[in-house]
Scaffold this motif. Structure first.
Motif, PDB file in Angstrom:
ATOM      1  N   GLY A 234       0.782  -1.234   0.000  1.00  0.00           N
ATOM      2  CA  GLY A 234       0.000   0.000   0.000  1.00  0.00           C
ATOM      3  C   GLY A 234       0.807   1.273   0.000  1.00  0.00           C
ATOM      4  N   GLU A 235       2.000   1.255  -0.616  1.00  0.00           N
ATOM      5  CA  GLU A 235       2.865   2.435  -0.595  1.00  0.00           C
ATOM      6  C   GLU A 235       3.218   2.954  -1.982  1.00  0.00           C
ATOM      7  N   ASP A 236       2.591   2.432  -3.022  1.00  0.00           N
ATOM      8  CA  ASP A 236       2.952   2.820  -4.386  1.00  0.00           C
ATOM      9  C   ASP A 236       2.044   3.947  -4.860  1.00  0.00           C
ATOM     10  N   ASP A 237       2.599   5.166  -4.963  1.00  0.00           N
ATOM     11  CA  ASP A 237       1.809   6.328  -5.364  1.00  0.00           C
ATOM     12  C   ASP A 237       1.295   6.225  -6.795  1.00  0.00           C
ATOM     13  N   ARG A 238       1.944   5.409  -7.624  1.00  0.00           N
ATOM     14  CA  ARG A 238       1.503   5.296  -9.019  1.00  0.00           C
ATOM     15  C   ARG A 238       0.115   4.666  -9.120  1.00  0.00           C
ATOM     16  N   VAL A 239      -0.265   3.896  -8.114  1.00  0.00           N
ATOM     17  CA  VAL A 239      -1.620   3.340  -8.078  1.00  0.00           C
ATOM     18  C   VAL A 239      -2.644   4.464  -8.027  1.00  0.00           C
ATOM     19  N   ILE A 240      -2.354   5.472  -7.224  1.00  0.00           N
ATOM     20  CA  ILE A 240      -3.247   6.629  -7.108  1.00  0.00           C
ATOM     21  C   ILE A 240      -3.281   7.408  -8.417  1.00  0.00           C
ATOM     22  N   TYR A 241      -2.115   7.583  -9.030  1.00  0.00           N
ATOM     23  CA  TYR A 241      -2.070   8.300 -10.305  1.00  0.00           C
ATOM     24  C   TYR A 241      -2.932   7.603 -11.352  1.00  0.00           C
ATOM     25  N   ASP A 242      -2.772   6.292 -11.469  1.00  0.00           N
ATOM     26  CA  ASP A 242      -3.545   5.540 -12.460  1.00  0.00           C
ATOM     27  C   ASP A 242      -5.041   5.579 -12.159  1.00  0.00           C
ATOM     28  N   ARG A 243      -5.378   5.621 -10.878  1.00  0.00           N
ATOM     29  CA  ARG A 243      -6.783   5.562 -10.480  1.00  0.00           C
ATOM     30  C   ARG A 243      -7.512   6.877 -10.728  1.00  0.00           C
ATOM     31  N   ALA A 244      -6.828   8.010 -10.516  1.00  0.00           N
ATOM     32  CA  ALA A 244      -7.576   9.267 -10.483  1.00  0.00           C
ATOM     33  C   ALA A 244      -6.985  10.408 -11.294  1.00  0.00           C
TER      34      ALA A 244
END
Length: 369
Positions: A234-244
């Motif tokens: 749960g520490e990968d900021d790219r997940v947030i970028y891809d999501r939103a």
């Protein structure tokens, strides 16, 4: 002089790597020929990034734990000084830790140092909120065993007692390159990290809403990925970028991509950060380094450490809670963007606090020879 450093390095969290780089730089400013051994969860990655000797943390439940203990004990004995931190190393619990967290391990490391005859100090450490009476008592014991207790903020100091010195975040000591202010139009950067679902959903709505409104008004925006979750759930900021944010913001480059040595990559990253007229950040060191170079910044206090840092810098007006709504965040963003003089003054306070942190390290090293 040989210096050991213990902390959460090597998980590709840019903030943590900046802290380690800053501390190594501070030590070498006093002891030019100092050598290092860093005890961390991902030693191969730390060796690659920082060019220092590394050892695994002495955890008890890993494969080969007994061999690790022997190797760590040997390395601690070879050190003239063992430094705990910097960063929020003292945690009883977190999304990735169950109670009692890291405290017993750090107590065990101090005991190993005592057996080896190696003095121990803390440098720029923080304590995660939510501690127990047991944890607070253990922190007092840890502090009493140290030859110096340098902490990040007043709240952390209260856990260690009167021996603690508030020296600020070690990132404040990071040597800043000569920055050219380029008129690049209205640019902003956004840092957003994964959070618990009950926080993340509403905050994504707020940050994406604010960012969309800025873009509609003619701003151009980039997303600052600060962590990539190597060995950390749960520490990968790219997940947030891809999501939103993929369709709204460009993705910024990172100093951790391996294209340059870390020191040079940090200079390039800071120069790019300085081209912004506004930063919105959940990641603490995205916000702090923006302030350090005088960029108007709004911090989103997903943890107490973010609020503490901005209050200590006299920027309480520009920190918002994680349940902020899009309209409030936009209002704070435009208020900050117009407050350039306030942020120039804050940058001077960061530099002054960095001198305090460097002074703590200098005094400690000279006292120990």
């Amino acid at each position: 002089m040989r210096v050991g450093i213990v902390g959460w390095f090597g998980s590709d969290n840019l903030g943590d790597e900046i802290l380690l780089h800053s501390l190594i730089t501070c030590v070498r400013a006093v002891k030019e020929n100092a050598s290092f051994v860093v005890f961390c969860p991902n030693p191969e990655r730390v060796a690659e990034l920082h060019g220092v000797q590394t050892e695994n943390m002495p955890v008890l439940r890993a494969r080969g734990a007994s061999e690790r203990q022997v190797a760590v004990q040997r390395s601690i004995k070879s050190c003239d000084l063992l430094l705990l931190g910097p960063g929020t190393v003292f945690q009883e619990r977190s999304p990735n830790l169950s109670w009692p967290g890291t405290l017993p391990m750090f107590a065990r490391i101090i005991a190993m140092a005592k057996i080896a005859g190696t003095p121990v100090a803390t440098v720029g450490v923080g304590v995660r909120e939510g501690g127990t009476p047991f944890g607070r008592q253990l922190l007092r014991v840890i502090g009493a065993a140290c030859v110096g207790v340098g902490v990040r903020d007043e709240r952390t100091a209260s856990h260690f007692g009167s021996s603690a010195e508030v020296i600020g975040d070690m990132a404040y000591t990071l040597p800043l390159p000569e920055l050219e202010r380029v008129d690049s139009g209205r640019r902003f950067a956004l840092s957003m990290r994964p959070l618990a679902p009950e926080l993340e959903g509403p905050l994504l709505t707020a940050t994406s809403g604010c960012a969309a409104r800025l873009v509609q008004e003619g701003w151009s925006g980039t997303f600052l990925p600060m962590a990539f979750g190597r060995g950390a759930h749960g520490e990968d900021d790219r997940v947030i970028y891809d999501r939103a944010f993929r369709d709204l913001l460009a993705l910024d480059q990172t100093p951790l991509d391996g294209s340059q040595p870390l020191a040079g990559a940090l200079r390039t990253w800071l120069q790019a950060l300085a081209t912004n007229q506004l930063v919105l950040g959940t990641r603490l060191h995205a916000a702090l380094l923006a302030v350090a170079i005088g960029v108007p910044t709004v911090a989103i206090a997903y943890e107490r450490k973010v609020l503490d840092a901005f209050v200590d810098l006299g920027l309480s007006e520009y920190v918002v809670p994680p349940d902020v709504d899009a309209d409030t965040l936009y209002r704070k963003a435009t208020q900050a963007a117009a407050a350039t003089e306030e942020f120039r003054e804050a940058a001077a306070r960061v530099a002054a606090q960095g001198r305090v942190a460097q002074g703590f390290v200098t005094t400690l090293l000279k006292r120990l020879g």
